[in-house]
Design a protein around this motif. Structure first.
Motif, short mmCIF file in Angstrom:
data_model
loop_
_atom_site.label_atom_id
_atom_site.label_comp_id
_atom_site.label_asym_id
_atom_site.label_seq_id
_atom_site.Cartn_x
_atom_site.Cartn_y
_atom_site.Cartn_z
N UNK A 1 0.86 -1.19 0.00
CA UNK A 1 0.00 0.00 0.00
C UNK A 1 0.89 1.24 0.00
N UNK A 2 0.30 2.41 -0.09
CA UNK A 2 1.08 3.65 -0.07
C UNK A 2 1.84 3.81 1.24
N UNK A 3 3.11 4.16 1.15
CA UNK A 3 3.95 4.28 2.34
C UNK A 3 3.88 5.70 2.90
N UNK A 4 3.87 5.80 4.22
CA UNK A 4 3.83 7.09 4.91
C UNK A 4 4.95 7.21 5.93
N UNK A 5 5.54 6.08 6.32
CA UNK A 5 6.57 6.07 7.36
C UNK A 5 7.79 5.29 6.89
N UNK A 6 8.88 5.44 7.64
CA UNK A 6 10.00 4.52 7.44
C UNK A 6 10.05 3.62 8.66
N UNK A 7 10.53 2.40 8.43
CA UNK A 7 10.57 1.41 9.50
C UNK A 7 11.92 0.73 9.51
N UNK A 8 12.43 0.48 10.70
CA UNK A 8 13.66 -0.30 10.84
C UNK A 8 13.27 -1.76 10.93
N UNK A 9 13.75 -2.59 10.00
CA UNK A 9 13.41 -4.01 9.98
C UNK A 9 13.79 -4.64 11.31
N UNK A 10 15.03 -4.47 11.72
CA UNK A 10 15.46 -4.86 13.07
C UNK A 10 15.40 -3.58 13.89
N UNK A 11 14.47 -3.47 14.84
CA UNK A 11 14.31 -2.22 15.59
C UNK A 11 15.61 -1.75 16.23
N UNK A 12 15.75 -0.46 16.30
CA UNK A 12 16.97 0.11 16.89
C UNK A 12 17.11 -0.30 18.35
N UNK A 13 15.98 -0.50 19.03
CA UNK A 13 16.03 -0.92 20.44
C UNK A 13 16.59 -2.33 20.59
N UNK A 14 16.61 -3.09 19.48
CA UNK A 14 17.16 -4.45 19.52
C UNK A 14 18.52 -4.52 18.82
N UNK A 15 19.13 -3.38 18.64
CA UNK A 15 20.47 -3.36 18.05
C UNK A 15 20.51 -3.12 16.55
N UNK A 16 19.36 -2.88 15.94
CA UNK A 16 19.33 -2.58 14.51
C UNK A 16 19.93 -1.21 14.23
N UNK A 17 20.61 -1.08 13.12
CA UNK A 17 21.26 0.18 12.80
C UNK A 17 20.45 0.96 11.77
N UNK A 18 20.75 2.23 11.67
CA UNK A 18 20.08 3.09 10.69
C UNK A 18 20.91 3.07 9.41
N UNK A 19 20.78 1.96 8.65
CA UNK A 19 21.52 1.75 7.41
C UNK A 19 20.55 1.36 6.31
N UNK A 20 21.03 1.42 5.06
CA UNK A 20 20.19 1.07 3.91
C UNK A 20 19.65 -0.36 4.02
N UNK A 21 20.41 -1.27 4.60
CA UNK A 21 20.00 -2.66 4.69
C UNK A 21 18.98 -2.93 5.78
N UNK A 22 18.66 -1.91 6.59
CA UNK A 22 17.75 -2.11 7.71
C UNK A 22 16.55 -1.16 7.68
N UNK A 23 16.46 -0.26 6.72
CA UNK A 23 15.37 0.72 6.68
C UNK A 23 14.51 0.49 5.45
N UNK A 24 13.18 0.47 5.65
CA UNK A 24 12.23 0.32 4.54
C UNK A 24 11.08 1.31 4.71
N UNK A 25 10.38 1.56 3.62
CA UNK A 25 9.17 2.37 3.67
C UNK A 25 8.02 1.47 4.12
N UNK A 26 7.10 2.03 4.93
CA UNK A 26 5.96 1.24 5.38
C UNK A 26 4.73 2.13 5.53
N UNK A 27 3.56 1.48 5.48
CA UNK A 27 2.31 2.22 5.71
C UNK A 27 2.10 2.33 7.22
N UNK A 28 1.16 3.16 7.63
CA UNK A 28 0.92 3.36 9.06
C UNK A 28 0.45 2.09 9.77
#
Length: 169
Positions: free
Chosen positions: A88-115
């Motif tokens: 569906x249309x994306x409005x947010x960005x999402x970290x696939x592995x959440x930053x609170x669980x050690x995920x980094x803010x990198x191209x391999x971990x960030x995707x567009x997502x709907x609300x």
């Protein structure tokens, strides 16, 4: 008026230029028309086809571009403004592995997502809440990023873009 894709002499995409700049490069014999838009530009003494793709006559050395900067706009352009979980249309960005669980803010971990998918996923991994990624996130090709920043891609440009990196913003 329009835009044209500018290619290096080696047919590598360099950037997108305004139509006026493309016409000036062609008239000064610094570039040649590779693909035409179908229309024509008329002056008092000449008729010139409207260029969609132009190629420089002489090779221009381009400094090495090692990576595309990560930004919200860049993530949306890479993911075609579509949610990577449900399309569906994306409005947010999402970290696939959440930053609170050690995920980094990198191209391999960030995707567009709907609300709704972003709210459903919250602070969990996608498999923990029954979500699947449509495609694996990765950094876009540097030459393609120059093109993606301008918005939509002209279909006449497709044969000159890097394979596997097609973006329709």
């Amino acid at each position: 008026m329009g835009r044209a894709l500018l290619l290096n002499a080696s047919f590598e995409p360099l950037c997108v230029v305004p139509m006026r700049r493309a016409v000036v490069l062609v008239l000064k014999d610094k570039a040649e028309i590779v693909a035409r838009n179908g229309g024509e530009l008329h002056s008092e003494r000449a008729v010139l086809p409207i260029p969609a793709v132009i190629r420089l006559v002489h090779f221009v050395r381009v400094p090495f571009r090692n990576r595309v900067p990560l930004s919200r706009r860049a993530v949306f352009a890479r993911d075609r403004h579509r949610c990577q979980y449900c399309s569906h249309g994306a409005e947010n960005i999402d970290h696939v592995v959440p930053r609170s669980r050690g995920g980094e803010h990198t191209w391999d971990n960030v995707v567009a997502s709907c609300r709704s998918c972003n709210a459903r996923k919250e602070d969990r991994l996608p498999q923990e809440c029954g979500l699947l990624l449509r495609r694996r996130p990765r950094a876009p090709h540097a030459s393609l990023w120059l093109i993606a920043t301008v918005g939509s891609i002209d279909p006449l440009w497709e044969p000159y873009l890097p394979d596997g990196e097609r973006v329709v913003a």
